[in-house]
Scaffold this active site. Structure first.
Site, PDB file in Angstrom:
ATOM      1  N   LYS A 129     -76.873 129.779  64.320  1.00 55.82           N
ATOM      2  CA  LYS A 129     -78.243 129.953  64.829  1.00 55.82           C
ATOM      3  C   LYS A 129     -78.767 131.302  64.339  1.00 55.82           C
ATOM      4  O   LYS A 129     -79.898 131.425  63.901  1.00 55.82           O
ATOM      5  CB  LYS A 129     -78.232 129.950  66.362  1.00 55.82           C
ATOM      6  N   SER A 153     -89.112 117.909  68.609  1.00 56.13           N
ATOM      7  CA  SER A 153     -90.076 118.134  67.518  1.00 56.13           C
ATOM      8  C   SER A 153     -89.381 117.926  66.170  1.00 56.13           C
ATOM      9  O   SER A 153     -90.032 117.774  65.152  1.00 56.13           O
ATOM     10  CB  SER A 153     -90.610 119.566  67.593  1.00 56.13           C
ATOM     11  N   GLY A 154     -88.061 117.970  66.180  1.00 55.32           N
ATOM     12  CA  GLY A 154     -87.284 117.832  64.941  1.00 55.32           C
ATOM     13  C   GLY A 154     -87.009 119.177  64.281  1.00 55.32           C
ATOM     14  O   GLY A 154     -86.255 119.255  63.308  1.00 55.32           O
ATOM     15  N   LYS A 181     -77.045  96.116 108.658  1.00 53.71           N
ATOM     16  CA  LYS A 181     -76.721  94.981 107.761  1.00 53.71           C
ATOM     17  C   LYS A 181     -78.021  94.264 107.424  1.00 53.71           C
ATOM     18  O   LYS A 181     -78.110  93.039 107.494  1.00 53.71           O
ATOM     19  CB  LYS A 181     -75.753  93.990 108.429  1.00 53.71           C
ATOM     20  N   ASP A 188     -77.070 116.150  65.527  1.00 50.79           N
ATOM     21  CA  ASP A 188     -77.716 116.896  66.621  1.00 50.79           C
ATOM     22  C   ASP A 188     -77.778 115.976  67.840  1.00 50.79           C
ATOM     23  O   ASP A 188     -77.536 114.774  67.722  1.00 50.79           O
ATOM     24  CB  ASP A 188     -79.104 117.383  66.210  1.00 50.79           C
ATOM     25  N   ASP A 189     -78.093 116.538  69.018  1.00 48.89           N
ATOM     26  CA  ASP A 189     -78.093 115.687  70.205  1.00 48.89           C
ATOM     27  C   ASP A 189     -79.424 114.977  70.408  1.00 48.89           C
ATOM     28  O   ASP A 189     -79.478 113.801  70.711  1.00 48.89           O
ATOM     29  CB  ASP A 189     -77.673 116.470  71.465  1.00 48.89           C
ATOM     30  N   SER A 229     -85.259 121.899  65.095  1.00 48.14           N
ATOM     31  CA  SER A 229     -83.874 122.412  65.030  1.00 48.14           C
ATOM     32  C   SER A 229     -83.070 121.684  63.965  1.00 48.14           C
ATOM     33  O   SER A 229     -82.338 122.311  63.189  1.00 48.14           O
ATOM     34  CB  SER A 229     -83.172 122.233  66.376  1.00 48.14           C
ATOM     35  N   LYS A 281     -74.537 136.932  62.097  1.00 52.10           N
ATOM     36  CA  LYS A 281     -74.014 138.121  62.776  1.00 52.10           C
ATOM     37  C   LYS A 281     -74.174 139.354  61.884  1.00 52.10           C
ATOM     38  O   LYS A 281     -74.156 139.244  60.660  1.00 52.10           O
ATOM     39  CB  LYS A 281     -72.529 137.923  63.094  1.00 52.10           C
TER      40      LYS A 281
HETATM   41  O1  PRP Z   1     -86.301 118.801  68.082  1.00 50.44           O
HETATM   42  P1  PRP Z   1     -86.451 120.133  68.738  1.00 50.44           P
HETATM   43  O2  PRP Z   1     -87.854 120.414  69.224  1.00 50.44           O
HETATM   44  O3  PRP Z   1     -85.918 121.238  67.898  1.00 50.44           O
HETATM   45  O4  PRP Z   1     -85.608 120.088  70.085  1.00 50.44           O
HETATM   46  C1  PRP Z   1     -84.291 119.593  70.119  1.00 50.44           C
HETATM   47  C2  PRP Z   1     -83.286 120.692  70.044  1.00 50.44           C
HETATM   48  O5  PRP Z   1     -83.399 121.477  71.231  1.00 50.44           O
HETATM   49  C3  PRP Z   1     -82.118 121.622  71.827  1.00 50.44           C
HETATM   50  O6  PRP Z   1     -81.473 122.749  71.401  1.00 50.44           O
HETATM   51  P2  PRP Z   1     -81.858 124.188  71.967  1.00 50.44           P
HETATM   52  O7  PRP Z   1     -82.877 124.829  71.066  1.00 50.44           O
HETATM   53  O8  PRP Z   1     -82.234 124.075  73.372  1.00 50.44           O
HETATM   54  O9  PRP Z   1     -80.549 125.029  71.764  1.00 50.44           O
HETATM   55  P3  PRP Z   1     -79.031 124.851  72.285  1.00 50.44           P
HETATM   56  O10 PRP Z   1     -78.489 123.620  71.623  1.00 50.44           O
HETATM   57  O11 PRP Z   1     -78.392 126.074  71.748  1.00 50.44           O
HETATM   58  O12 PRP Z   1     -79.026 124.773  73.769  1.00 50.44           O
HETATM   59  C4  PRP Z   1     -81.366 120.401  71.359  1.00 50.44           C
HETATM   60  O13 PRP Z   1     -79.971 120.634  71.390  1.00 50.44           O
HETATM   61  C5  PRP Z   1     -81.889 120.144  69.972  1.00 50.44           C
HETATM   62  O14 PRP Z   1     -81.143 120.838  69.011  1.00 50.44           O
HETATM   63  O1  ORO Z   2     -85.968 122.364  73.761  1.00 50.52           O
HETATM   64  C1  ORO Z   2     -86.402 121.244  73.944  1.00 50.52           C
HETATM   65  O2  ORO Z   2     -87.539 120.875  73.599  1.00 50.52           O
HETATM   66  C2  ORO Z   2     -85.495 120.266  74.600  1.00 50.52           C
HETATM   67  C3  ORO Z   2     -84.178 120.300  74.334  1.00 50.52           C
HETATM   68  C4  ORO Z   2     -83.353 119.409  74.965  1.00 50.52           C
HETATM   69  O3  ORO Z   2     -82.138 119.400  74.768  1.00 50.52           O
HETATM   70  N1  ORO Z   2     -83.938 118.529  75.841  1.00 50.52           N
HETATM   71  C5  ORO Z   2     -85.229 118.490  76.100  1.00 50.52           C
HETATM   72  O4  ORO Z   2     -85.726 117.676  76.922  1.00 50.52           O
HETATM   73  N2  ORO Z   2     -86.007 119.367  75.465  1.00 50.52           N
END
Ligand code: PRP
Ligand code: ORO
Length: 498
Positions: free
Chosen positions: A396, A426-427, A108, A421-422, A429, A399
């Site tokens: 991505k 780097s932007g 405690k 996007d999540d 994706s 097919k």
């Molecule tokens: O701004 P960036 O440098 O592109 O990084 C961010 C991206 O990387 C991750 O996806 P990831 O490529 O890991 O693929 P996933 O969503 O299929 O896991 C995340 O979901 C973004 O889309």
């Molecule tokens: O691929 C990456 O750069 C990346 C993706 C993600 O979802 N999170 C992260 O920290 N890096």
């Protein structure tokens, strides 16, 4: 092994949620030790010899019960009260506890100035796995102990002592101080590092605590205080279990009643108590509804903090931010990784995250939502359903069979698409996804993400012709985690240099 893993393993191996107090209290010493102890003390010649009998007693209890309990809990006060010999007794007692049984030091502790050294002594020198703390000095006190990621603290939230009610129930029974403590201290650390200690002679307080802390480990104390006969004990036990078990029938440790220490042969009493509790748990969980409402863990920070502070802490607690060297999509190595893909496995967090995106999307103009695979497809789907908008997504990879479409879902050329996007690191994706969408005759104006990793990524998005929107900046997350004591200074600096 961490306290949490050790405890889980000990509960499973010994089939026991019993925590046994190792309290060398001469007043309840069994006769076989007490006679010799008293005569040594009366002689006054070698008081340290008297401690030997306390040691024999503690050692015997441990040897007799190590396969019947999930934790041992020495109360520091009983050892310090014996003077220098008491601390030796503590060290000897701790040394004979099998390493697979976690030790909760009941200290405690409440003094801030001595807390750093106390944490060092308890965790490094004595090697205990957890410690009880008084809550009223606040997070600063806890933080000294939370610097040890494998250890845990038990915040003492409620005492069964009658005169404690004057403070605990203040200012009224509807919003008592102790529930404030329960609510606030949960923001100090995650599930594995912070548990609650509750004096539960009356199960009502325990039930209130459980409703505010649905997933925390609770150590209930003083539960045997009102149990006279065995019938009453079983009735009380059932009330305690109903009040204190979590939705999965776990999350509770119960004390062994002190009678076990006072009798010469504790094993039989502890065994029958363990079996009685296990039967009562089976009965209690059997009677519960099979389909329970999923309740979030409450983890509140000061309202003056970030408006999404609680969500940030929950993301951390479910493992979305980890500190280990990780290769990023760009090939760079960061000392951390942000994994928002985990959100989908926690309905309450997932729902809250979708809500934050929805607020941004509601202010934008668009015809359809597009998610960037794979990480953001569940979020985009959730948003499409919540806001009642059609969904598409750019693949991505295209097919080599089937319809071979670059964009899945239906759309009309010329429509405006909002990209979800999540995280923007780097932007690349998000920009590439938007460009794929535009290559099919659609327009993209806005890109909405949950986390902006900063370092100029939003400028890059703008230069590519899109408007970026983010729920959170990485610096806001970093600040909130650091302020709440979730991350160390080293981790804070690692995230700051992102
Ligand atoms: O701004 P960036 O440098 O592109 O990084 C961010 C991206 O990387 C991750 O996806 P990831 O490529 O890991 O693929 P996933 O969503 O299929 O896991 C995340 O979901 C973004 O889309
Ligand atoms: O691929 C990456 O750069 C990346 C993706 C993600 O979802 N999170 C992260 O920290 N890096």
């Amino acid at each position: 092994m961490s306290f949490a893993s050790k405890l889980r393993a000990a509960i499973a191996t010994n089939q026991s949620i019993l925590c046994l107090g190792l309290d060398p209290n001469p007043e309840v010493m069994p006769d076989k030790y007490k006679t010799r102890y008293d005569s040594e003390m009366k002689s006054g010649a070698y008081p340290d010899h008297a401690v030997t009998y306390l040691w024999e007693w503690m050692n015997f209890i441990i040897q007799s019960t190590a396969d019947l309990v999930c934790a041992y809990k020495p109360t520091l006060g009983f050892y310090t009260a014996l003077g220098a010999g008491g601390l030796e007794l503590l060290a000897k007692t701790l040394a004979v506890i099998p390493p697979e049984i976690p030790i909760i030091l009941d200290a405690k502790h409440t003094d801030l100035n001595s807390s750093t050294v106390m944490a060092k002594t308890a965790f490094e020198q004595w090697g205990v796995d957890a410690i009880t703390l008084s809550p009223y000095v606040g997070q600063d006190l806890a933080a000294r102990f939370l610097m040890y990621p494998d250890k845990a603290i038990f915040v003492s939230c409620y005492s069964s002592n009658t005169t404690a009610q004057d403070f605990q129930e203040y200012p009224n029974r509807e919003q008592p101080l102790y529930l404030n403590v329960v609510q606030n201290c949960q923001a100090w650390a995650g599930m594995d590092n912070l548990a609650l200690e509750i004096g539960a002679a009356n199960p009502e307080a325990l039930a209130k605590v459980r409703s505010l802390a649905p997933e925390r480990l609770i150590l209930a104390r003083s539960i045997w205080a009102n149990s006279q006969g065995s019938g009453q004990r079983i009735e009380n036990l059932s009330a305690i279990l109903n009040a204190g078990l979590d939705a999965n029938g776990d999350g509770l440790i119960l004390p062994v009643n002190q009678d076990a220490l006072a009798i010469g042969e504790p094993a039989q009493l502890v065994r029958s108590l363990r079996d009685e509790i296990n039967q009562a748990i089976a009965l209690t969980t059997h009677q519960r509804p099979t389909c329970d409402l999923w309740m979030p863990n409450v983890c509140l920070l000061d309202q003056a903090g970030h408006p999404h502070a609680n969500l940030i802490l929950q993301l951390f607690d479910i493992g979305c931010i980890t500190f280990e060297e990780t290769v990023q999509a760009s090939g760079q190595v960061f000392p951390y990784y942000i994994d928002l893909r985990r959100i989908i496995s926690n309905p309450q967090v997932f729902d809250a995250v979708i809500g934050t995106y929805a607020e941004i999307l509601q202010a934008l103009k668009f015809d359809r939502i597009a998610g960037i695979p794979y990480g953001s497809l569940p979020t985009a789907s959730g948003l499409a359903l919540r806001l009642n908008f059609p969904l598409i997504f750019p693949r991505k990879e295209v097919k080599a069979y089937g319809a071979r479409r670059l964009i899945e879902g239906n759309y009309e050329a010329g429509e405006t698409i909002v990209v979800v996007d999540d995280i923007l690191i780097s932007g690349k994706s998000a920009i590439e996804g938007a460009q794929k969408i535009e290559s099919c005759g659609l327009k993209v104006r806005d890109i909405v993400v949950f986390i902006d990793h900063e370092s100029g990524v939003c400028d890059r998005i703008q230069k590519s012709g899109y408007s970026p929107h983010a729920v959170l900046k990485i610096s806001e997350i970093n600040e909130t985690l650091y302020q709440s004591g979730r991350i160390t200074e080293k981790q804070f600096l690692a995230l700051s240099h992102s």
